[in-house]
Design a protein around this motif. Structure first.
Motif, short mmCIF file in Angstrom:
data_model
loop_
_atom_site.label_atom_id
_atom_site.label_comp_id
_atom_site.label_asym_id
_atom_site.label_seq_id
_atom_site.Cartn_x
_atom_site.Cartn_y
_atom_site.Cartn_z
N SER A 220 -5.43 7.63 15.98
CA SER A 220 -5.31 8.81 15.24
C SER A 220 -3.91 9.62 15.24
O SER A 220 -3.27 10.24 14.47
N ALA A 221 -3.47 9.44 16.48
CA ALA A 221 -1.88 9.78 16.77
C ALA A 221 -0.95 9.20 16.17
O ALA A 221 0.22 9.68 16.18
N LYS A 222 -1.06 7.99 15.76
CA LYS A 222 -0.03 7.07 15.17
C LYS A 222 -0.15 6.88 13.53
O LYS A 222 0.69 6.52 12.86
N ILE A 223 -1.22 7.60 13.00
CA ILE A 223 -1.21 7.45 11.71
C ILE A 223 -1.53 8.80 10.88
O ILE A 223 -2.23 9.52 11.48
N LYS A 224 -0.96 8.96 9.50
CA LYS A 224 -0.98 10.28 9.05
C LYS A 224 -1.80 9.96 7.64
O LYS A 224 -2.61 10.57 7.35
N SER A 225 -1.90 8.59 7.09
CA SER A 225 -2.31 8.57 5.87
C SER A 225 -3.78 8.67 5.90
O SER A 225 -4.53 8.73 5.09
N GLY A 226 -4.46 8.03 7.22
CA GLY A 226 -5.90 7.86 7.10
C GLY A 226 -6.49 6.80 6.37
O GLY A 226 -7.66 6.57 6.04
N ARG A 227 -5.55 5.67 6.10
CA ARG A 227 -6.12 4.43 5.63
C ARG A 227 -5.78 3.07 6.42
O ARG A 227 -4.76 3.03 7.22
N TYR A 228 -6.74 2.33 6.28
CA TYR A 228 -7.07 1.31 7.24
C TYR A 228 -7.39 0.08 6.68
O TYR A 228 -7.74 -0.08 5.76
N ILE A 229 -7.23 -1.22 7.78
CA ILE A 229 -7.95 -2.39 7.34
C ILE A 229 -8.95 -2.55 8.32
O ILE A 229 -8.65 -2.35 9.60
N PHE B 253 0.70 -1.25 0.13
CA PHE B 253 0.06 -0.03 -0.15
C PHE B 253 0.84 1.36 0.13
O PHE B 253 0.40 2.39 -0.06
N GLY B 254 2.22 1.04 0.12
CA GLY B 254 3.05 2.22 0.01
C GLY B 254 3.01 3.12 1.25
O GLY B 254 3.93 4.12 1.38
N GLU B 255 2.73 2.70 2.43
CA GLU B 255 2.50 3.42 3.59
C GLU B 255 2.28 2.55 4.75
O GLU B 255 1.60 1.38 4.57
N LYS B 256 2.47 2.96 6.13
CA LYS B 256 1.95 2.27 7.06
C LYS B 256 0.54 2.24 6.99
O LYS B 256 0.03 3.29 6.93
N ILE B 257 -0.07 1.08 7.57
CA ILE B 257 -1.62 0.95 7.52
C ILE B 257 -1.92 0.35 9.09
O ILE B 257 -1.28 -0.58 9.49
N TYR B 258 -3.12 0.60 9.49
CA TYR B 258 -3.41 0.09 10.91
C TYR B 258 -4.59 -0.53 10.58
O TYR B 258 -5.56 -0.18 9.95
N LYS B 259 -4.72 -1.64 11.67
CA LYS B 259 -5.77 -2.32 11.81
C LYS B 259 -7.08 -1.77 12.59
O LYS B 259 -6.56 -1.37 13.53
N LEU B 260 -8.27 -1.81 12.24
CA LEU B 260 -9.21 -1.33 12.93
C LEU B 260 -10.10 -2.44 13.43
O LEU B 260 -10.96 -3.18 12.71
N SER B 261 -10.07 -2.96 14.80
CA SER B 261 -10.81 -4.09 15.27
C SER B 261 -12.31 -3.74 15.31
O SER B 261 -12.73 -2.72 16.13
N PRO C 43 -13.88 4.64 1.32
CA PRO C 43 -12.49 5.04 0.61
C PRO C 43 -11.14 4.73 1.50
O PRO C 43 -10.13 4.81 1.13
N ASP C 44 -11.36 4.95 2.80
CA ASP C 44 -10.39 4.73 3.87
C ASP C 44 -10.02 3.63 4.18
O ASP C 44 -9.10 3.26 5.21
N ILE C 45 -10.55 2.51 3.68
CA ILE C 45 -10.52 1.10 4.07
C ILE C 45 -9.72 0.52 2.69
O ILE C 45 -10.11 0.67 1.76
N VAL C 46 -8.50 -0.17 3.15
CA VAL C 46 -7.81 -0.62 1.88
C VAL C 46 -7.97 -2.14 1.93
O VAL C 46 -7.62 -2.77 0.57
N GLU D 219 -22.80 -9.95 4.18
CA GLU D 219 -22.85 -9.30 2.89
C GLU D 219 -23.02 -7.66 3.39
O GLU D 219 -22.34 -6.78 2.83
N ARG D 220 -23.91 -7.53 4.23
CA ARG D 220 -24.32 -5.87 4.48
C ARG D 220 -23.09 -5.41 5.32
O ARG D 220 -22.40 -4.28 5.06
N ILE D 221 -22.76 -6.03 6.38
CA ILE D 221 -21.80 -5.49 7.26
C ILE D 221 -20.26 -5.32 6.60
O ILE D 221 -19.59 -4.25 6.60
N PHE D 222 -19.82 -6.39 6.03
CA PHE D 222 -18.75 -6.39 5.11
C PHE D 222 -18.55 -5.57 4.06
O PHE D 222 -17.68 -4.69 3.72
N THR D 223 -19.77 -5.26 3.20
CA THR D 223 -19.77 -3.93 2.28
C THR D 223 -19.66 -2.96 2.78
O THR D 223 -19.11 -2.03 2.09
N GLU D 224 -20.31 -2.70 3.78
CA GLU D 224 -20.27 -1.24 4.76
C GLU D 224 -18.93 -0.85 4.85
O GLU D 224 -18.58 0.13 4.76
N ALA D 225 -18.10 -1.90 5.21
CA ALA D 225 -16.62 -1.75 5.66
C ALA D 225 -15.83 -1.46 4.34
O ALA D 225 -14.92 -0.64 4.24
#
Length: 302
Positions: A72-81, A14-22, A108-111, A98-104
């Motif tokens: 938010s203090a750890k990431i600048k790009s704003g892109r997540y898993i 992804f070209g940058e650091k990415i964080y997981k959102l649980s 655009p901020d979810i890679v 399908e509904r909840i996975f598609t919503e995630a």
């Protein structure tokens, strides 16, 4: 030797650091609702390994926004898993999934989408859904194997045979879905050879692996056996030695997603040394340096 870390993989992909959102999809588990058992796996807490996930009463969007604030203090790009972590995240009607996975995944901020589940909860309808989602963005499925030792699997009440895991991996990889396998180091009644056999097997079939220290959590049946003196928890030195041996036998293309893991300090009974994450990671890094184990797949030399 060099090993392929998750941090390197994410930067390469992804070209940058990415964080997981649980996240919490509000599901349960066939090992808890009476389908297989009502007791769950012997080590599993009431939170179903989702102590760090957000509240399932909120929408996926609300959970994502809440989780983003925590990092938010750890990431600048704003892109997540988007990581559906708690309990068994394919154990629900497929239209709900399908509904909840598609919503995630459509945000655009979810890679990428990461789904933690059991290999016996991947019916054809779920596999078809995961395939469709993988055409939108990368999809990872995290499977809790824990061990290949059939006696240990029975003791921990895993609830499925090794062949079920193997079939699930084959089906997922045929679809182009990445498989990440969870392995627990330090399970009762297992020798170091047993643990390394599991690591070797998982590494031979998986795209990624999570190496997890056995945490003994309050209120579990595992805690009862521990307090009754039926087994001992690993010392930090023992764990790091096993961890080094595990990393050394993994294929160079397998991404190491985790080297130890966190136990919720509020319910941790043992090993208490694992509660000091910074100390543990520093000790791992020192021993890796001593044994010349270094991150960096692209300059691989073993």
């Amino acid at each position: 030797m060099y090993y392929y870390s998750l941090n390197e993989y994410l930067k390469k992909t992804f070209g940058e650091k990415i964080y997981k959102l649980s996240l919490n999809g509000g599901m349960t588990c066939p090992n808890r609702d009476g389908t297989l058992s009502t007791k769950g796996c012997i080590f599993c807490s009431k939170g179903g390994s989702g102590e760090f996930a957000t509240d399932s009463r909120f929408s996926v969007t609300a959970q994502i926004e809440s989780a983003k604030k925590k990092v938010s203090a750890k990431i600048k790009s704003g892109r997540y898993i988007a990581y559906f972590q708690a309990y068994t995240n394919t154990y629900a009607p497929v239209d709900y999934l399908e509904r909840i996975f598609t919503e995630a995944i459509c945000r655009p901020d979810i890679v990428a989408l990461s789904v933690a589940t059991r290999p016996d909860c991947l019916g054809k309808d779920v596999l078809d859904l995961l395939y469709r989602l993988s055409k939108i963005k990368p999809v990872w499925v995290e499977l809790g194997l824990q061990t290949v030792n059939c006696k240990t699997a029975e003791y921990i009440r895993r609830g499925y045979d090794l062949a079920v895991y193997g079939k699930a991996v084959s089906e997922l990889k045929t679809l182009g879905v990445q498989v990440i396998t969870h392995v627990i180091l330090g399970l009762p009644r297992e020798s170091v050879a047993d643990m390394l056999k599991t690591v070797a097997y998982a590494g031979s079939v998986s795209d990624g692996i999570k190496l997890q220290l056995l945490h003994i959590l309050r209120g579990t049946d595992l805690e009862k056996d521990y307090l009754d003196g039926k087994f001992s928890a690993l010392t930090m030195e023992e764990y790091i030695d096993i961890l080094c041996k595990a990393v050394e036998i993994l294929p160079k293309n397998v991404v190491i997603h985790r080297l130890t893991g966190d136990g919720d300090k509020r319910i941790l009974t043992a090993p208490m040394w694992s509660a000091d994450k910074k100390r543990v990671l520093n000790a791992i890094n020192r021993e890796f340096c001593r044994r010349d184990i270094v991150q960096g797949k692209h300059s691989m030399k073993i």
